[in-house]
Design an enzyme around this catalytic site. Structure first.
Site, PDB file in Angstrom:
ATOM      1  N   CYS A   1     -52.134  -1.108 -27.646  1.00 47.82           N
ATOM      2  CA  CYS A   1     -51.712  -1.632 -26.407  1.00 47.82           C
ATOM      3  C   CYS A   1     -50.043  -2.623 -26.839  1.00 47.82           C
ATOM      4  CB  CYS A   1     -52.685  -2.915 -27.730  1.00 47.82           C
ATOM      5  SG  CYS A   1     -52.825  -4.765 -26.456  1.00 47.82           S
TER       6      CYS A   1
ATOM      7  N   CYS B   1     -49.963  -6.346 -27.732  1.00 52.03           N
ATOM      8  CA  CYS B   1     -50.358  -6.750 -28.781  1.00 52.03           C
ATOM      9  C   CYS B   1     -48.775  -6.932 -29.808  1.00 52.03           C
ATOM     10  CB  CYS B   1     -51.301  -5.262 -29.569  1.00 52.03           C
ATOM     11  SG  CYS B   1     -52.755  -5.809 -28.486  1.00 52.03           S
TER      12      CYS B   1
END
Length: 287
Positions: A37, A40
């Site tokens: 991600c 993230c």
């Protein structure tokens, strides 16, 4: 894996003790993330920086959702990153997606009393009571206690404007980080500063009123008195004067009427009943 005492990796088995139980002692910020991600990875440095800065004021608990899929499902995680704040065994706050540091800090401050809290509270109370002098002093004390908390400048700038100290308010607003300039309250302050500069010296306002009465198309009077009306809480009067300026004098002040209307829309907010009406009128003049 982090070596910081303020950051822990949490599994499903550890969650009850490291998150739920620990949240009775201090807030626990849980970051649901994954290696793949990209957002993230953008958020992790922000959360880690704040965990170190607050030095144990809260615990940052990281949950790798690839390894802890059941835990993520249990807490209804639907997108990454998802960040939840736990207090007293319950989720008390959350956000999804990458957020600027200021927004994460604001979330934390809602749950973390800091050394500036008493001064901030006193400043807000003073401002509500109309005592802007005391408010400025209290906000200054709060900034000394937490100089890294840039949001306090916004509240101090608002108090300075009420005292007519526009130059000091403008200096504070200009010193804010770029991400804070996107906030609605900052945009409103910037609009107030625009009109404070346009209105000029209050001692000249009676003469401007007389000029406008003699010549309803006097561009300087339209511009400055439009600003005065808006600052004094007469949005209809202010918008009408700025609209008249835009209609009659597009070249005055580098299209000051158009710019003034845009600033007025920011000041009043999108939901003010006059904004849509005058936005339509403005667009008709443009096109």
């Amino acid at each position: 894996m982090s070596t910081s005492p303020h950051i822990v990796e949490v599994s499903r088995d550890q969650f009850p003790s490291l998150v739920l139980q620990e949240s009775h002692n201090r807030p626990v910020l849980v970051d649901f993330w994954a290696d793949w991600c990209q957002p993230c990875q953008m958020l992790i440095p922000i959360l880690s920086k704040l965990a170190e800065e607050y030095a144990g004021g809260f615990l940052l608990a990281k949950v790798n959702t690839d390894q802890e899929q059941e835990l993520a499902m249990e807490y209804g995680v639907r997108s990454l990153p998802t960040v939840m704040l736990f207090r007293d065994g319950e989720m008390a706050d959350q956000f999804m997606g990458v957020q600027p540091e200021s927004a994460v800090r604001e979330l934390l401050e809602r749950h973390l009393p800091g050394p500036e809290s008493d001064a901030l509270r006193a400043g807000r109370e003073a401002l509500e009571q109309g005592d802007a002098h005391t408010a400025v002093e209290q906000f200054e004390a709060a900034r000394r206690a937490r100089p890294e908390k840039e949001e306090i400048k916004i509240e101090q700038a608002r108090a300075l404007l009420q005292l007519g100290r526009a130059d000091e308010a403008e200096a504070l607003v200009k010193s804010l980080p770029m991400d804070l300039h996107q906030r609605e309250d900052v945009k409103r302050i910037e609009s107030e500063l625009h009109f404070a500069r346009a209105a000029g010296d209050p001692q000249e306002w009676p003469a401007l009123e007389a000029r406008l009465e003699q010549d309803p198309e006097d561009p300087e009077a339209l511009h400055r008195l439009g600003a005065v009306r808006l600052l004094q809480g007469d949005p209809a009067g202010g918008l009408e004067l700025l609209m008249r300026l835009m209609k009659k004098h597009r070249r005055y002040g580098d299209d000051a009427g158009h710019k003034g209307l845009l600033a007025a829309f920011e000041l009043l907010g999108a939901h003010h009943p006059l904004v849509n009406e005058y936005r339509r009128k403005m667009m008709a003049l443009l096109f």
